[in-house]
Design an enzyme around this catalytic site. Structure first.
Site, short mmCIF file in Angstrom:
data_model
loop_
_atom_site.label_atom_id
_atom_site.label_comp_id
_atom_site.label_asym_id
_atom_site.label_seq_id
_atom_site.Cartn_x
_atom_site.Cartn_y
_atom_site.Cartn_z
N TRP A 20 0.83 -1.33 0.06
CA TRP A 20 -0.18 0.02 -0.06
C TRP A 20 0.84 1.25 0.06
CZ3 TRP A 20 -0.37 -4.06 3.62
CH2 TRP A 20 0.20 -3.83 4.84
N GLU A 33 -5.73 0.67 6.05
CA GLU A 33 -5.83 1.35 6.97
C GLU A 33 -7.00 0.38 7.94
OE1 GLU A 33 -3.97 3.43 8.34
OE2 GLU A 33 -2.81 3.90 6.44
N GLY A 77 -10.19 -11.16 12.93
CA GLY A 77 -10.88 -10.34 14.30
C GLY A 77 -11.48 -8.98 14.06
N TYR A 116 -8.35 8.70 13.60
CA TYR A 116 -6.92 8.13 12.86
C TYR A 116 -6.96 7.93 11.36
CZ TYR A 116 -3.66 5.07 11.03
OH TYR A 116 -2.72 4.50 9.99
N ASP A 134 -1.67 7.49 15.98
CA ASP A 134 -2.02 5.78 16.48
C ASP A 134 -1.39 5.36 17.88
OD1 ASP A 134 0.31 5.78 15.41
OD2 ASP A 134 0.05 3.63 14.48
#
Length: 348
Positions: A20, A33, A77, A116, A134
DNA sequence: AAGCCGGGGGT
DNA sequence: ACCCCAGGCTT
């Protein structure tokens, strides 16, 4: 030399080659992200590649079923990320003409895009001078500037956001933001940071005051709750089983699992038999067998799931049965996926 | 402001 | 066992 310049110089010399980072496509930036929220690069990377194979464009993602999106997300998750990703893909495709918004306030309106992520996309994809904060940034700034405010307090979050904005290089926001995060991930690490080789070690407040190990300061952590799961693995004579979908609350929303009996403590065999009786009146209980005497403890960040699997052999053919061969089409929690593997091994 | 939401890796 | 990870949403 200035803080931001040192960060950018360090970044140019030490950055990892990540897919990315070779694009300005907001779709790909956004995807990365979302996947990297609370997730390490090494864990998210294969999922990123997988999603781009299946969904080269935001429209491809929008046109997919939620079941398929969750299936591809399986194991990563925080499944609300996948559901929000899918919803936002549809918003972008059908309401925004496949075009991503390019400012912080517009980006932040998207589902799953918070402070963020809106800052990250605005700066990295569109060169907007928005600072990102972050977990890495909290750590680097708290140490370098010697800030002892808890990073997860309301006051702390505001303070660090302001500080990040003050020390950023607005002309090179994309590089500065990524550099600061990469610096936190590789150099200014949570434990055993590389202070010896750090380009900022002559001006780091925490290092001068020997507080590197104490920073950043964080407020408490929530306690872990114990839960006791008993899964009824129904199996009929044709090799069919049954799954049910979890609902709109709690863990694993919209994912599939075997019929579940949950209890406050470890259940006696008798209680399971009673449950089976309720579910399948007149059933021959001699065909119920416990797969694992010692409960499997599946650990989430906030819950420990003490789990037993009970195999329930069904005579004849099960209603709403799923052939074992089709089980892998269903998105399931890792706990269930692991059991399905052993089930197939024992069955075939 | 606090609680909830996964799974994996490091120490 | 505990901490952390390119956080966000709900209550």
């Amino acid at each position: 030399m200035h803080f931001s310049s040192k960060i950018i110089d360090w970044y140019r010399a030490n950055k990892r080659e990540l897919p990315w980072r070779n694009t300005r496509d907001p779709y790909k930036i956004w995807l990365s992200e979302i996947m990297l929220q609370q997730t390490r690069v090494a864990q998210g990377l294969p999922y990123y590649e997988l999603f781009l194979e299946h969904f080269p464009t935001v429209r491809d993602l929008a046109e997919a079923s939620e079941k398929k999106v969750l299936k591809l997300w399986q194991g990563l998750g925080y499944y609300s990320r996948a559901r929000n990703l899918h919803a936002t893909a549809r918003t972008i495709t059908y309401d925004y003409g496949e075009k991503f918004p390019d400012t912080y306030p517009e980006l932040k309106k998207l589902k799953g895009v918070g402070d963020y992520t809106a800052s990250a996309i605005a700066s990295i994809a569109f060169d907007r001078p928005e600072p990102v904060v972050d977990g890495n940034v909290y750590r680097v700034l708290s140490r370098y500037f010697g800030v002892t405010l808890p990073v997860n307090s309301t006051e702390g979050m505001k303070y660090f956001k302001t500080l990040a904005r003050e020390v950023m290089d607005p002309e090179r926001a994309a590089e500065y933001n990524q550099g600061l995060m990469e610096f936190g991930a590789l150099q200014c690490t949570p434990r055993n940071p590389g202070c010896d080789t750090c380009p900022l070690n002559n001006s780091c407040v925490a290092l001068q005051k020997d507080q590197v190990g104490e920073l950043p300061v964080k407020l408490k952590k929530s306690k872990v709750r114990n839960r006791y799961f008993n899964y009824l693995v129904l199996l009929d004579e044709h090799g069919n089983t049954r799954l049910q979908q979890r609902e709109d609350k709690g863990i694993w929303q919209q994912l599939y699992e075997f019929p579940l009996v949950e209890s406050q403590e470890i259940l006696e065999q008798e209680s399971i038999y009673n449950k089976v009786e309720e579910t399948l009146p007149g059933y021959d209980l001699s065909s119920v067998s416990l797969e694992n005497e010692e409960p499997i403890v599946h650990k989430l960040s906030h819950q420990h799931l003490h789990t037993r699997f009970w195999r329930v052999e069904i005579p004849g053919e099960l209603e709403r049965g799923i052939p074992l061969e089709e089980l892998d089409e269903y998105p399931v929690p890792v706990l269930i996926a692991d059991y399905i593997k052993t089930l197939k091994n024992s069955y075939f």
